[in-house]
Design a protein around this motif. Sequence first.
Motif, PDB file in Angstrom:
ATOM      1  N   ALA A  37      35.062  49.562  30.747  1.00 40.94           N
ATOM      2  CA  ALA A  37      36.445  49.078  30.793  1.00 40.94           C
ATOM      3  C   ALA A  37      36.906  48.583  29.432  1.00 40.94           C
ATOM      4  N   LYS A  38      36.005  47.980  28.661  1.00 43.49           N
ATOM      5  CA  LYS A  38      36.378  47.421  27.359  1.00 43.49           C
ATOM      6  C   LYS A  38      36.890  48.495  26.398  1.00 43.49           C
ATOM      7  N   VAL A  39      36.358  49.726  26.548  1.00 45.10           N
ATOM      8  CA  VAL A  39      36.751  50.805  25.642  1.00 45.10           C
ATOM      9  C   VAL A  39      38.252  51.067  25.700  1.00 45.10           C
ATOM     10  N   THR A  40      38.866  50.856  26.868  1.00 45.02           N
ATOM     11  CA  THR A  40      40.303  51.113  27.030  1.00 45.02           C
ATOM     12  C   THR A  40      41.156  49.936  26.567  1.00 45.02           C
ATOM     13  N   GLU A  41      40.508  48.871  26.063  1.00 41.58           N
ATOM     14  CA  GLU A  41      41.208  47.692  25.552  1.00 41.58           C
ATOM     15  C   GLU A  41      42.232  47.149  26.548  1.00 41.58           C
ATOM     16  N   PRO A  42      41.757  46.706  27.724  1.00 43.40           N
ATOM     17  CA  PRO A  42      42.698  46.192  28.727  1.00 43.40           C
ATOM     18  C   PRO A  42      43.301  44.860  28.295  1.00 43.40           C
ATOM     19  N   PHE A  43      44.401  44.498  28.922  1.00 44.47           N
ATOM     20  CA  PHE A  43      45.083  43.238  28.611  1.00 44.47           C
ATOM     21  C   PHE A  43      44.655  42.119  29.564  1.00 44.47           C
ATOM     22  N   GLY A  44      43.720  42.413  30.415  1.00 44.78           N
ATOM     23  CA  GLY A  44      43.205  41.391  31.324  1.00 44.78           C
ATOM     24  C   GLY A  44      42.222  42.008  32.307  1.00 44.78           C
ATOM     25  N   TYR A  45      41.428  41.145  32.949  1.00 44.57           N
ATOM     26  CA  TYR A  45      40.406  41.618  33.883  1.00 44.57           C
ATOM     27  C   TYR A  45      40.283  40.540  34.964  1.00 44.57           C
ATOM     28  N   ILE A  46      40.708  40.871  36.194  1.00 41.60           N
ATOM     29  CA  ILE A  46      40.693  39.886  37.289  1.00 41.60           C
ATOM     30  C   ILE A  46      39.778  40.389  38.398  1.00 41.60           C
ATOM     31  N   LEU A  47      38.904  39.510  38.848  1.00 40.36           N
ATOM     32  CA  LEU A  47      37.982  39.867  39.933  1.00 40.36           C
ATOM     33  C   LEU A  47      38.601  39.528  41.285  1.00 40.36           C
ATOM     34  N   LYS A  48      38.403  40.430  42.250  1.00 43.30           N
ATOM     35  CA  LYS A  48      38.817  40.169  43.630  1.00 43.30           C
ATOM     36  C   LYS A  48      37.734  39.341  44.327  1.00 43.30           C
ATOM     37  N   PRO A  49      38.109  38.493  45.245  1.00 43.16           N
ATOM     38  CA  PRO A  49      39.487  38.110  45.579  1.00 43.16           C
ATOM     39  C   PRO A  49      40.068  37.198  44.486  1.00 43.16           C
ATOM     40  N   PHE A  50      41.350  37.264  44.265  1.00 39.76           N
ATOM     41  CA  PHE A  50      41.994  36.517  43.192  1.00 39.76           C
ATOM     42  C   PHE A  50      42.925  35.451  43.774  1.00 39.76           C
ATOM     43  N   ARG A  51      43.215  34.494  42.949  1.00 36.91           N
ATOM     44  CA  ARG A  51      44.223  33.494  43.301  1.00 36.91           C
ATOM     45  C   ARG A  51      45.545  33.890  42.659  1.00 36.91           C
ATOM     46  N   GLU A  52      46.641  33.582  43.367  1.00 39.37           N
ATOM     47  CA  GLU A  52      47.949  33.990  42.871  1.00 39.37           C
ATOM     48  C   GLU A  52      48.255  33.377  41.500  1.00 39.37           C
ATOM     49  N   MET A  53      47.846  32.125  41.277  1.00 35.59           N
ATOM     50  CA  MET A  53      48.096  31.487  39.980  1.00 35.59           C
ATOM     51  C   MET A  53      47.336  32.211  38.863  1.00 35.59           C
ATOM     52  N   GLU A  54      46.108  32.623  39.169  1.00 39.24           N
ATOM     53  CA  GLU A  54      45.322  33.363  38.185  1.00 39.24           C
ATOM     54  C   GLU A  54      45.983  34.698  37.878  1.00 39.24           C
ATOM     55  N   LEU A  55      46.482  35.378  38.927  1.00 38.12           N
ATOM     56  CA  LEU A  55      47.140  36.657  38.744  1.00 38.12           C
ATOM     57  C   LEU A  55      48.407  36.493  37.897  1.00 38.12           C
TER      58      LEU A  55
END
Length: 382
Positions: A94-112
């Motif tokens: 995933a790092k190769v595509t230089e993402p702007f964020g990485y969130i693990l499920k399940p997530f909290r709305e504030m984190e999202l």
Amino acid sequence: MSDAKILIVEDEAVTGMDIRRSLTEMGYSVCGIAMTGEQAVRKAGEMHPDLILMDIMLAGKMNGVEAAGIIKREFRIPVVYLTAYSDDSILTKAKVTEPFGYILKPFREMELRTTIEMALYKHAMEHAIRISEEITRVLLDATGDMLFLIDPNGMFLAVNKAFATYAGKQVCEFAGTNVSDLVGKGILSSRMAAWYMNPTTKTPSHFEDEIRGSWFETSVYPITNQEGEVILYAISITDVTGNKRSAELSRQNEEFLRSFLEETSDIIAILNSDGTIRNESPSIARTLGYDSEVLVGRPIFDLVAGEEVPALKRVLADSMGSPGIVRPVRMHMKSTDGSIRPMHGIISNLYGNPVIDGIILNGWLKSGPGTTKLPDGPENRG
């Protein structure tokens, strides 16, 4: 950024709808939901969302990482990964595509929400930087001057097209190279490479250098950080060989003209288009009694019998319209002692001539008496 359009890429319909609901409640606009990597790429090109929430493990032949790579390369749309997988192998891919964020499920709305806002802000800043870099590149390439940027060790950080052309290379070939390579090949002098700049000196340096028979005017500008330390050198180089040669030719022409004027016994005056004397031979002072310093800048008409001035003005005007044409003239010159002396001569427009570059009056004073007016010949008619 609550009006941002977001594309959701999720292969589980229920999860996709839950994410849509959460985003809508947060004030975002969901422009669509894609269930495969292929759909994600297609919708990204059609809808141009502001951000994509991308699940990594997707149904179909293309996973989320592959889709994100294509989207980044073709559309420059920021991607935030939203996935239940956190093992190192997946993170590495995933790092190769230089993402702007990485969130693990399940997530909290504030984190999202926080991740989305940070991704949108980071993308906006990167876009502004790209625009600034493009403007800088265009400006650098718009000049014919050679420009380059090096660090204190001489490594190239940026060059413009003019410098690359001079060095016989492509702009992209300078990456990872050192300015010492060009010094060793005689393309740059050591001073042009900033080798003699004191590392504590923060003032620009300006000088001329000769390289392989050509002359260059160089300016070296130290660039400092917040602590005042020199961290870069911006160098501007202008080829002034043509100016040098022109200046030398002009000097030689002036010496030739001065020698010619001093040695001739003729009455010679070089006139501007309005008839003022720009240069004259010493013979005028000798024969008519005028001081050379007084004559320069004075109208030639002051030296001519008054009734002949209109005809002389017409001849000068005609000469301005006929470059190179020689016109014979006869007039009477006034001496400082009050005497009037007849003169035969020629007038020609030699503007553009490297030696004269003006109107030349070349005459011979006659010792005997002469007429008191210009003759009514074709060369003297208005």
